[in-house]
Design a protein around this motif. Structure first.
Motif, mmCIF file in Angstrom:
data_model
loop_
_atom_site.group_PDB
_atom_site.id
_atom_site.type_symbol
_atom_site.label_atom_id
_atom_site.label_comp_id
_atom_site.label_asym_id
_atom_site.label_seq_id
_atom_site.Cartn_x
_atom_site.Cartn_y
_atom_site.Cartn_z
ATOM 1 N N LYS A 38 0.819 -1.220 0.000
ATOM 2 C CA LYS A 38 0.000 0.000 0.000
ATOM 3 C C LYS A 38 0.853 1.271 0.000
ATOM 4 N N MET A 39 1.830 1.277 -0.893
ATOM 5 C CA MET A 39 2.721 2.425 -1.035
ATOM 6 C C MET A 39 2.315 3.202 -2.283
ATOM 7 N N PHE A 40 2.292 4.513 -2.163
ATOM 8 C CA PHE A 40 2.002 5.364 -3.319
ATOM 9 C C PHE A 40 3.299 5.517 -4.111
ATOM 10 N N TYR A 41 3.261 5.205 -5.402
ATOM 11 C CA TYR A 41 4.468 5.280 -6.227
ATOM 12 C C TYR A 41 4.121 5.814 -7.613
ATOM 13 N N ARG A 42 5.121 6.333 -8.272
ATOM 14 C CA ARG A 42 4.985 6.800 -9.646
ATOM 15 C C ARG A 42 6.277 6.512 -10.383
ATOM 16 N N TRP B 129 9.540 7.238 -7.833
ATOM 17 C CA TRP B 129 9.491 7.867 -6.520
ATOM 18 C C TRP B 129 8.345 7.203 -5.785
ATOM 19 N N VAL B 130 8.493 7.125 -4.475
ATOM 20 C CA VAL B 130 7.538 6.394 -3.661
ATOM 21 C C VAL B 130 7.341 7.126 -2.337
ATOM 22 N N VAL B 131 6.110 7.017 -1.798
ATOM 23 C CA VAL B 131 5.815 7.606 -0.494
ATOM 24 C C VAL B 131 5.030 6.589 0.324
ATOM 25 N N SER C 38 16.074 11.057 -0.260
ATOM 26 C CA SER C 38 16.679 9.747 -0.065
ATOM 27 C C SER C 38 16.543 8.909 -1.341
ATOM 28 N N LEU C 39 17.630 8.232 -1.733
ATOM 29 C CA LEU C 39 17.591 7.353 -2.895
ATOM 30 C C LEU C 39 17.843 5.935 -2.437
#
Length: 159
Positions: free
Chosen positions: A27-31, A62-64, A102-103
């Motif tokens: 359930k991670m928001f990513y693009r 990228w992910v949040v 952060s990468l």
């Protein structure tokens, strides 16, 4: 597009798909973020090389979840599953992206059905301590670091 690049992109897509599945199941928001594939097609070679180098080496996603991260997806060697290669040229640009946020590296190894997340600092540490082989791609003459999967397992978090 030359055959070697096409094969590498197709193989890399396996890792990107695995990362997308990981994000969905957690359930991670990513693009998708990188330039390799945009809007369903690959950026033509004659266009790609006119794009600034920093943008050419942009992270794949990228992910949040709790915080924002860039993510670069890498695949273990498809023949042996024993190592992963990272271009020296790309590392300098990943370090620049790491100053923005952060990468993380998502390293997928289909041969052993495993995936790991590592921080950019972990990869830098493996390289700086000499715990990797070095070489040059025959197809383009670019220098790379070959990181043994045992170090990926030691420094990374299995996901």
């Amino acid at each position: 597009m030359d055959e070697a690049l096409q094969r590498r992109l197709e193989y890399g897509k396996i890792g990107e798909d695995a990362f997308e599945n990981f994000c969905k199941s957690n359930k991670m928001f990513y693009r998708q973020f990188g330039l390799t594939k945009m809007e369903g097609y690959y950026v033509p070679k004659e266009v790609f090389y006119k794009i600034p180098k920093l943008m050419q080496c942009s992270p794949d996603f990228w992910v949040v979840k709790n915080e924002f991260h860039f993510v670069e997806c890498k695949m273990a060697d498809k023949k042996s599953g024993t190592h992963v290669k990272i271009k020296e040229h790309d590392m300098a640009h990943y370090q620049q992206w790491g100053t923005v946020a952060s990468l993380l590296f998502y390293i997928h190894n289909p041969m052993y059905s495993e995936s790991y997340m590592l921080k950019l600092a972990d990869i830098e540490n493996i390289i700086s301590t000499g715990n990797c082989k070095e070489g040059m791609y025959e197809e383009n003459g670019k220098y790379f670091y070959e990181i043994d999967m045992d170090y990926v397992r030691m420094y990374g978090k299995k996901v």
